[in-house]
Motif scaffolding. Structure first.
Motif, short mmCIF file in Angstrom:
data_model
loop_
_atom_site.label_atom_id
_atom_site.label_comp_id
_atom_site.label_asym_id
_atom_site.label_seq_id
_atom_site.Cartn_x
_atom_site.Cartn_y
_atom_site.Cartn_z
N THR A 37 0.38 -1.41 0.03
CA THR A 37 0.00 0.06 0.06
C THR A 37 1.44 1.43 0.17
OG1 THR A 37 -0.23 -0.27 2.29
CG2 THR A 37 -1.83 -0.93 1.12
N ILE A 38 0.26 2.18 -0.53
CA ILE A 38 1.19 3.38 -0.25
C ILE A 38 1.20 4.12 1.67
CG2 ILE A 38 1.05 6.07 -1.24
CD1 ILE A 38 0.06 5.27 -3.74
N ALA A 39 2.33 4.47 1.67
CA ALA A 39 2.37 5.13 3.09
C ALA A 39 2.88 6.16 3.04
CB ALA A 39 3.74 4.30 3.63
N SER A 40 2.77 7.27 1.98
CA SER A 40 3.15 8.34 1.80
C SER A 40 3.23 8.75 0.86
CB SER A 40 4.36 9.12 2.99
OG SER A 40 5.80 8.39 2.55
N GLY A 41 2.52 10.02 0.86
CA GLY A 41 3.05 10.50 -0.90
C GLY A 41 0.98 10.91 -1.28
N THR A 42 1.01 12.01 -2.23
CA THR A 42 -0.35 12.91 -1.88
C THR A 42 -0.43 12.34 -3.98
OG1 THR A 42 1.09 14.61 -2.06
CG2 THR A 42 -0.09 14.30 -0.17
N GLY A 43 -1.82 12.39 -3.68
CA GLY A 43 -2.23 12.28 -4.89
C GLY A 43 -2.15 10.70 -5.94
N GLY A 44 -1.63 10.01 -5.37
CA GLY A 44 -1.21 9.23 -6.39
C GLY A 44 -2.09 7.17 -6.09
N THR A 45 -2.41 6.67 -6.73
CA THR A 45 -2.79 5.28 -6.62
C THR A 45 -2.08 4.41 -7.10
OG1 THR A 45 -4.99 6.61 -7.46
CG2 THR A 45 -5.06 3.71 -7.91
N LEU A 46 -1.67 3.07 -6.24
CA LEU A 46 -1.05 2.11 -6.35
C LEU A 46 -1.56 1.02 -6.96
CD1 LEU A 46 1.36 1.02 -5.80
CD2 LEU A 46 0.84 -0.16 -3.58
N SER A 47 -1.09 0.36 -8.21
CA SER A 47 -1.87 -1.13 -8.73
C SER A 47 -1.01 -1.20 -9.72
CB SER A 47 -2.78 -0.17 -9.67
OG SER A 47 -1.85 0.47 -10.97
N GLY A 48 -1.54 -2.57 -10.32
CA GLY A 48 -0.68 -3.89 -10.32
C GLY A 48 -1.01 -4.93 -9.15
N THR A 49 0.08 -6.47 -9.23
CA THR A 49 -0.14 -6.77 -8.56
C THR A 49 -0.19 -6.50 -6.55
OG1 THR A 49 0.09 -8.55 -10.04
CG2 THR A 49 -0.54 -9.57 -7.78
N THR A 50 -0.73 -6.14 -5.89
CA THR A 50 -0.42 -5.39 -5.06
C THR A 50 -0.51 -6.83 -3.58
OG1 THR A 50 -2.74 -5.19 -4.25
CG2 THR A 50 -1.32 -3.19 -5.77
N THR A 51 -1.09 -7.61 -3.63
CA THR A 51 -0.97 -8.87 -2.65
C THR A 51 0.45 -9.79 -3.08
OG1 THR A 51 -2.92 -7.89 -2.01
CG2 THR A 51 -2.15 -10.43 -1.41
N VAL A 52 0.48 -10.76 -2.76
CA VAL A 52 1.75 -11.28 -3.09
C VAL A 52 1.98 -12.48 -2.50
CG1 VAL A 52 4.27 -12.01 -4.05
CG2 VAL A 52 2.87 -10.08 -4.63
N ALA A 53 2.09 -13.51 -2.78
CA ALA A 53 2.60 -14.97 -1.41
C ALA A 53 3.78 -15.18 -1.40
CB ALA A 53 1.68 -15.82 -2.17
N ALA A 54 4.62 -15.01 -0.68
CA ALA A 54 5.32 -15.44 -0.66
C ALA A 54 5.85 -16.93 -1.30
CB ALA A 54 6.64 -15.22 1.22
#
Length: 168
Positions: A37-54
């Motif tokens: 997830t985005i922890a800091s930074g403004t005006g951004g959206t995180l996309s792609g595969t954001t959940t990955v199994a180890a």
């Protein structure tokens, strides 16, 4: 650590998160899911595969992208039922030029006299960030009406901004 972030493009360096024990050793039998997830930074959206199994204790992200305002960001990686970790700060830069935007509208038009408010045009990426390395030519024309536009009607952008000075 994530790096090489361009607005709307997958990071050139995708993050890799290790699941470790209290001694810092990789827990090679771990298959927990890690959520980015985005922890800091403004005006951004995180996309792609954001959940990955180890796999063998290592979660490897492959296609994370931030789309939005250029600037500095950090990401948090949260493994299921474990302590989260936050990335180092990295810069998201402007993307490819896709459009132009009017910063200053032309105004104060009097027949045969330079506009009192000369137009200023920015070259922008898909999220509206100024593409500061753009030097494209911007051509001013009459969009409606029967007037003739005079002055320097073609201006090269400097640092992504075209500033007209003598349109009338």
């Amino acid at each position: 650590q994530p790096s090489g972030a361009v607005n709307g493009v997958a990071f050139t360096q995708q993050p890799v998160v290790r699941i470790v024990d209290s001694g810092g050793n990789t827990v090679t039998n771990s298959t927990v899911s890690v959520v980015a997830t985005i922890a800091s930074g403004t005006g951004g959206t995180l996309s792609g595969t954001t959940t990955v199994a180890a796999v063998s204790g290592v979660a490897t992200f492959t296609n994370l992208v931030i789309t939005g305002t250029a600037g500095n960001f950090t990401l948090t990686f949260t493994p299921t039922a474990l302590t989260a970790v936050t990335s180092s700060s990295f810069a998201v830069t402007f993307g490819t030029a896709t459009a132009s935007a009017i910063t200053t509208q032309p105004s104060g038009a009097v027949n045969g006299v330079d506009f009192t408010g000369q137009p200023v045009i920015r070259i922008v990426d898909a999220s509206g960030n100024t593409v500061t390395n753009s030097t494209v030519n911007v051509v001013a024309t009459v969009a409606s009406g029967t007037a003739t536009l005079s002055g320097t009607t073609t201006v090269a952008a400097v640092s992504g901004v075209a500033t007209f000075t003598n349109l009338r």
